[in-house]
Write a protein that holds these residues in place. Sequence first.
Motif, mmCIF file in Angstrom:
data_model
loop_
_atom_site.group_PDB
_atom_site.id
_atom_site.type_symbol
_atom_site.label_atom_id
_atom_site.label_comp_id
_atom_site.label_asym_id
_atom_site.label_seq_id
_atom_site.Cartn_x
_atom_site.Cartn_y
_atom_site.Cartn_z
ATOM 1 N N SER A 1 -3.404 4.958 1.268
ATOM 2 C CA SER A 1 -3.610 3.638 1.895
ATOM 3 C C SER A 1 -4.743 2.825 1.265
ATOM 4 O O SER A 1 -5.498 2.181 1.961
ATOM 5 C CB SER A 1 -3.905 3.776 3.399
ATOM 6 O OG SER A 1 -2.951 4.589 4.008
ATOM 7 N N PHE A 2 -4.850 2.855 -0.052
ATOM 8 C CA PHE A 2 -5.874 2.031 -0.708
ATOM 9 C C PHE A 2 -5.472 0.561 -0.737
ATOM 10 O O PHE A 2 -6.302 -0.320 -0.611
ATOM 11 C CB PHE A 2 -6.148 2.537 -2.125
ATOM 12 C CG PHE A 2 -7.358 3.415 -2.219
ATOM 13 C CD1 PHE A 2 -7.384 4.631 -1.570
ATOM 14 C CD2 PHE A 2 -8.480 3.018 -2.932
ATOM 15 C CE1 PHE A 2 -8.510 5.448 -1.631
ATOM 16 C CE2 PHE A 2 -9.604 3.821 -3.018
ATOM 17 C CZ PHE A 2 -9.630 5.039 -2.366
ATOM 18 N N GLY A 3 -4.199 0.306 -0.948
ATOM 19 C CA GLY A 3 -3.739 -1.093 -0.966
ATOM 20 C C GLY A 3 -4.322 -1.906 -2.103
ATOM 21 O O GLY A 3 -4.505 -3.107 -1.972
ATOM 22 N N ALA A 4 -4.642 -1.257 -3.206
ATOM 23 C CA ALA A 4 -5.385 -1.941 -4.262
ATOM 24 C C ALA A 4 -4.713 -1.905 -5.630
ATOM 25 O O ALA A 4 -5.057 -2.692 -6.509
ATOM 26 C CB ALA A 4 -6.783 -1.332 -4.376
ATOM 27 N N GLN B 1 0.851 -1.187 0.000
ATOM 28 C CA GLN B 1 0.000 0.000 0.000
ATOM 29 C C GLN B 1 0.882 1.231 0.000
ATOM 30 O O GLN B 1 2.082 1.144 0.195
ATOM 31 C CB GLN B 1 -0.911 0.015 1.219
ATOM 32 C CG GLN B 1 -0.140 0.082 2.539
ATOM 33 C CD GLN B 1 -1.067 0.131 3.738
ATOM 34 O OE1 GLN B 1 -2.033 -0.599 3.824
ATOM 35 N NE2 GLN B 1 -0.771 1.021 4.662
#
Lengths: 264, 318
Positions: A126-129, A121
């Motif tokens: 902080s999307f982590g996608a 991320q």
Amino acid sequence: MKVLVAVKEVATVEEGFELDGTTIDERYLEYDLNEWDDYAIETGVQLAEDDDDIEVVSVSIGPERAEETIRMALAKGVDRAIRVWDDTLAAAELLDVRTKAELFDAVIEAEAPDLVLTGVQAHDDSFGATGVAVAEAAGFGHAAVVNALELDADAGTAHVRRELEGGVEELTDVELPAVLTIQTGINEPRYASLRGIRMAQRKEIDVQTLADLGLDPAVVDSPIELTDMYEPESESNVELFEGDANAAAENLATVLREKGVGAE
Amino acid sequence: MSDVLAVVDHRRGQLRDVSYELISAGAALAEAMDGTLALAVISGNVEQFAATLDREGVDTIYTVDHGEEFNHDVYVQSIEALYDELTPTALLMPNSVNGLDYAPAIAERLGMPLVTDAIDLSYDEILTVTREMYGSKVETTVTVSEEPFAVTVRGSEWAKAEGNGGATIEPFEVSIDESAMRSTVTGFEEVGGGDVDITDADVLVSVGRGIEEEENIELVERLADALGATLSSSRPIVDNGWLPKNRQVGQSGKVVTPEVYIAIGISGAVQHVAGMKGSETIVAINTDPDAPIFDIADYGIIGDLFDVVPALIEEFDE
């Protein structure tokens, strides 16, 4: 074999910061390499050290300011760097994972890497996608939250460990080409050497615009909008011990003794 | 009708807590959207899971009986098939390690906007998601003005659903395209065994990034000795190799509930707090008055650990 490492420059927020609308006042922001990406860079550089035929290329979406961070990646052993930016991107919020997936996918199409490494991320949003979305866009395999990697280039397989919750690791084999999102602690990121820093000044940072990548400016359009930012309401009931360190420690010690701490 | 489809989380034969929280989040969203809540139970002992998940607010539970353990390719294919059949407006998934291994892929495949790590959701013609940024320093709201949309929800933010939903349980056939599977789970391993079990300790002295250098670990070791406490740590200390994995408190380490937990130089990131918030008494020593650790601490000292810890050692060594 080619390894593409996604490198993001992120802002960290200093103590006592102030807000400016839906952003943090620029005076309290410090820009640095995203912590997770440092481990991704190290992973790529170590692979290249073990195999002379591996080229490591970094790709970043970011303004000119980010070149300082990108130079750090080059100084640590990344062979060359791509930075994607133009006025359209500068004016966009870039919160939509689909936008980033399309940008990275365009770079992947041009570079044809065997392995793409991203951090788990980014510290800022902080999307982590992004990594996993990129894998889907590119038609690559993937594994998220990887804390160990053994690459079998001949077999076209990455043997990885995924760090699950509660101290459990999942052992997974992923077919190449693949995107792995790298967790902190997978290795010990190196510091750039003076020689590396000198050499990095001569390495190429290739700036690509949306047009260069064959993308329409509409790629930045998104229904996701940041509408408010605020300091979380503290539900704190903390009793603070004030005064100098000795006074505070004495008061804390009294409370701890009441709780039975330190009793023989 | 604007319906919600929520995908539950399980691992090695057990439903994970976030599954029940997803039901609460999903039921509230379905109500706000004037729709129904369906659950997707993919892989594992789906019948048993479905029976357990029949809680208040659930209308239908779709079971996809394919394999035992999580595989993201199976999840993506199954959710895609369910989506084609049900065309829900909202797709809710857990913001777990496995959730983050498939949610971005399915959202990308279906062309949906995705917002991850939601700590609150509301819906009034459009979706509003509350989420944190910059390591929990700020909260934000984001709106999503496109439907359908996908959201992953953070664990422990919603209450676990209770009661009985009287849901219909429907087996759902998906023909998984094995040729499109690009990864294989070959096993699991428990890590972090060893000499010390920090979950057994009554008093934990826990050290974080604020300790700055490996050689300073010795200072908190001395404090732990003086207090008769066990030494534990936050993630960065283990990432740096300064303490072994069995000392790590947090989401990916151990969950501890000691009588007293003393957090030294630990900011209190959400992943750490998940591992220690059940402690009876929490003490925090940190230079940053804004550090989230003070939100959950009972006692605190805002100060430099290199001044406070030696003073505290002296108090107990006398």
